[in-house]
Design a protein around this motif. Structure first.
Motif, PDB file in Angstrom:
ATOM      1  N   HIS A   3      51.341  71.349  34.815  1.00  0.00           N
ATOM      2  CA  HIS A   3      50.178  72.003  35.303  1.00  0.00           C
ATOM      3  C   HIS A   3      48.516  72.402  34.312  1.00  0.00           C
ATOM      4  O   HIS A   3      49.163  72.334  32.710  1.00  0.00           O
ATOM      5  CB  HIS A   3      50.570  73.572  34.894  1.00  0.00           C
ATOM      6  CG  HIS A   3      51.344  73.777  35.833  1.00  0.00           C
ATOM      7  ND1 HIS A   3      51.783  74.158  36.562  1.00  0.00           N
ATOM      8  CD2 HIS A   3      53.092  74.423  35.300  1.00  0.00           C
ATOM      9  CE1 HIS A   3      53.169  73.814  37.555  1.00  0.00           C
ATOM     10  NE2 HIS A   3      53.901  74.146  36.476  1.00  0.00           N
ATOM     11  N   HIS A   4      47.277  72.130  34.787  1.00  0.00           N
ATOM     12  CA  HIS A   4      46.916  72.173  33.790  1.00  0.00           C
ATOM     13  C   HIS A   4      45.311  73.390  33.639  1.00  0.00           C
ATOM     14  O   HIS A   4      45.638  73.663  34.770  1.00  0.00           O
ATOM     15  CB  HIS A   4      45.959  70.786  34.336  1.00  0.00           C
ATOM     16  CG  HIS A   4      46.339  69.083  33.656  1.00  0.00           C
ATOM     17  ND1 HIS A   4      46.817  68.698  32.665  1.00  0.00           N
ATOM     18  CD2 HIS A   4      46.916  68.504  34.473  1.00  0.00           C
ATOM     19  CE1 HIS A   4      47.289  67.156  32.684  1.00  0.00           C
ATOM     20  NE2 HIS A   4      47.176  67.374  34.666  1.00  0.00           N
ATOM     21  N   ARG A  59      41.667  71.353  44.035  1.00  0.00           N
ATOM     22  CA  ARG A  59      42.498  70.448  43.393  1.00  0.00           C
ATOM     23  C   ARG A  59      40.948  69.544  43.418  1.00  0.00           C
ATOM     24  O   ARG A  59      41.118  68.396  41.677  1.00  0.00           O
ATOM     25  CB  ARG A  59      42.310  70.113  44.768  1.00  0.00           C
ATOM     26  CG  ARG A  59      43.768  68.979  44.325  1.00  0.00           C
ATOM     27  CD  ARG A  59      45.791  69.382  44.696  1.00  0.00           C
ATOM     28  NE  ARG A  59      45.828  68.329  43.714  1.00  0.00           N
ATOM     29  CZ  ARG A  59      46.358  68.866  43.209  1.00  0.00           C
ATOM     30  NH1 ARG A  59      46.680  69.889  42.807  1.00  0.00           N
ATOM     31  NH2 ARG A  59      47.919  68.449  43.126  1.00  0.00           N
ATOM     32  N   LEU A  62      40.879  67.722  39.228  1.00  0.00           N
ATOM     33  CA  LEU A  62      41.214  66.978  38.861  1.00  0.00           C
ATOM     34  C   LEU A  62      40.522  65.403  38.417  1.00  0.00           C
ATOM     35  O   LEU A  62      41.013  64.378  38.145  1.00  0.00           O
ATOM     36  CB  LEU A  62      42.892  66.137  40.141  1.00  0.00           C
ATOM     37  CG  LEU A  62      43.683  66.745  39.369  1.00  0.00           C
ATOM     38  CD1 LEU A  62      44.889  66.607  40.178  1.00  0.00           C
ATOM     39  CD2 LEU A  62      44.179  67.545  37.905  1.00  0.00           C
ATOM     40  N   THR A  72      47.298  71.874  28.880  1.00  0.00           N
ATOM     41  CA  THR A  72      48.379  71.187  30.358  1.00  0.00           C
ATOM     42  C   THR A  72      49.727  72.043  29.551  1.00  0.00           C
ATOM     43  O   THR A  72      49.987  72.023  28.224  1.00  0.00           O
ATOM     44  CB  THR A  72      48.269  69.739  29.980  1.00  0.00           C
ATOM     45  OG1 THR A  72      47.160  69.788  30.624  1.00  0.00           O
ATOM     46  CG2 THR A  72      49.709  69.545  30.734  1.00  0.00           C
ATOM     47  N   ASP A 121      48.209  75.402  43.389  1.00  0.00           N
ATOM     48  CA  ASP A 121      47.418  75.652  42.249  1.00  0.00           C
ATOM     49  C   ASP A 121      47.078  77.211  42.437  1.00  0.00           C
ATOM     50  O   ASP A 121      46.922  77.475  43.631  1.00  0.00           O
ATOM     51  CB  ASP A 121      45.978  74.731  43.039  1.00  0.00           C
ATOM     52  CG  ASP A 121      46.285  73.453  42.770  1.00  0.00           C
ATOM     53  OD1 ASP A 121      47.698  73.460  42.170  1.00  0.00           O
ATOM     54  OD2 ASP A 121      45.395  72.873  43.536  1.00  0.00           O
ATOM     55  N   CYS A 141      49.999  68.889  39.466  1.00  0.00           N
ATOM     56  CA  CYS A 141      50.675  67.886  38.886  1.00  0.00           C
ATOM     57  C   CYS A 141      51.951  67.724  39.086  1.00  0.00           C
ATOM     58  O   CYS A 141      53.055  67.735  38.576  1.00  0.00           O
ATOM     59  CB  CYS A 141      50.287  66.540  38.082  1.00  0.00           C
ATOM     60  SG  CYS A 141      48.065  67.043  37.602  1.00  0.00           S
ATOM     61  N   CYS A 152      46.026  61.775  38.477  1.00  0.00           N
ATOM     62  CA  CYS A 152      46.600  63.513  37.656  1.00  0.00           C
ATOM     63  C   CYS A 152      45.793  62.934  36.098  1.00  0.00           C
ATOM     64  O   CYS A 152      46.008  62.116  35.618  1.00  0.00           O
ATOM     65  CB  CYS A 152      47.779  63.873  37.410  1.00  0.00           C
ATOM     66  SG  CYS A 152      48.233  65.188  36.387  1.00  0.00           S
TER      67      CYS A 152
END
Length: 155
Positions: A3-4, A59, A62, A72, A121, A141, A152
């Motif tokens: 995950h970001h 989204r 990205l 991250t 998300d 991701c 990603c």
């Protein structure tokens, strides 16, 4: 899966620049289009990928430069903890007492962790004083999810 995290804080009037928050249409304007339409398409195509404004669709973070990733995490719980920390950090600046009083970080964080856990998300936004705006996003991701064609930024 990982995950970001993304964070943007800025003037409300800048956040309202919706054209810069949308990726350009996949097809350029057809030959013979009005010059101003062609020029606007070129501006958006050049600015969207580098503009720091939060995209309208979560989204699409990205598509932004890797430098805009604030963290991250391989675990949803760690990403949710980052979200809790940001909510705690910015809550005193929320525009109204009602926003501060109704903020339920435990509920928001639990919900975010659950959503991230199944590959979803998370996107939250709050008005701050001055007037400013806070946008927080967590994007998942997964190497096994081919339905999400955006690249990603990696670990």
């Amino acid at each position: 899966m990982h995950h970001h995290g993304y964070l943007w804080v800025g003037p409300k009037h800048r956040f309202d620049e919706e054209a810069l928050r949308r990726p350009p249409h996949p097809e350029p304007p057809p030959v013979g289009s009005r010059p101003e339409l062609v020029q606007r398409y070129r501006e958006v195509a050049a600015e969207f990928p580098t503009c720091d404004l939060p995209p309208l669709e979560t989204r699409n973070w990205l598509r932004k430069p890797r430098a805009q990733v604030r963290g991250t995490w391989p675990e949803a719980s760690d990403a949710a903890a980052w979200l809790r920390d940001r909510l705690t950090e910015y809550a005193p600046r929320f525009m109204s007492d009602a926003q501060r009083e109704t903020l339920r970080p435990d509920t928001l964080v639990a919900s975010a962790e659950a959503r991230l856990g199944w590959g979803g998300d998370v996107s939250l936004g709050y008005y701050l004083e001055r007037p400013a705006y806070l946008s927080l996003a967590l994007v998942t991701c997964s190497s096994t999810d081919e339905s999400r064609a955006l690249p990603c930024p990696g670990l």
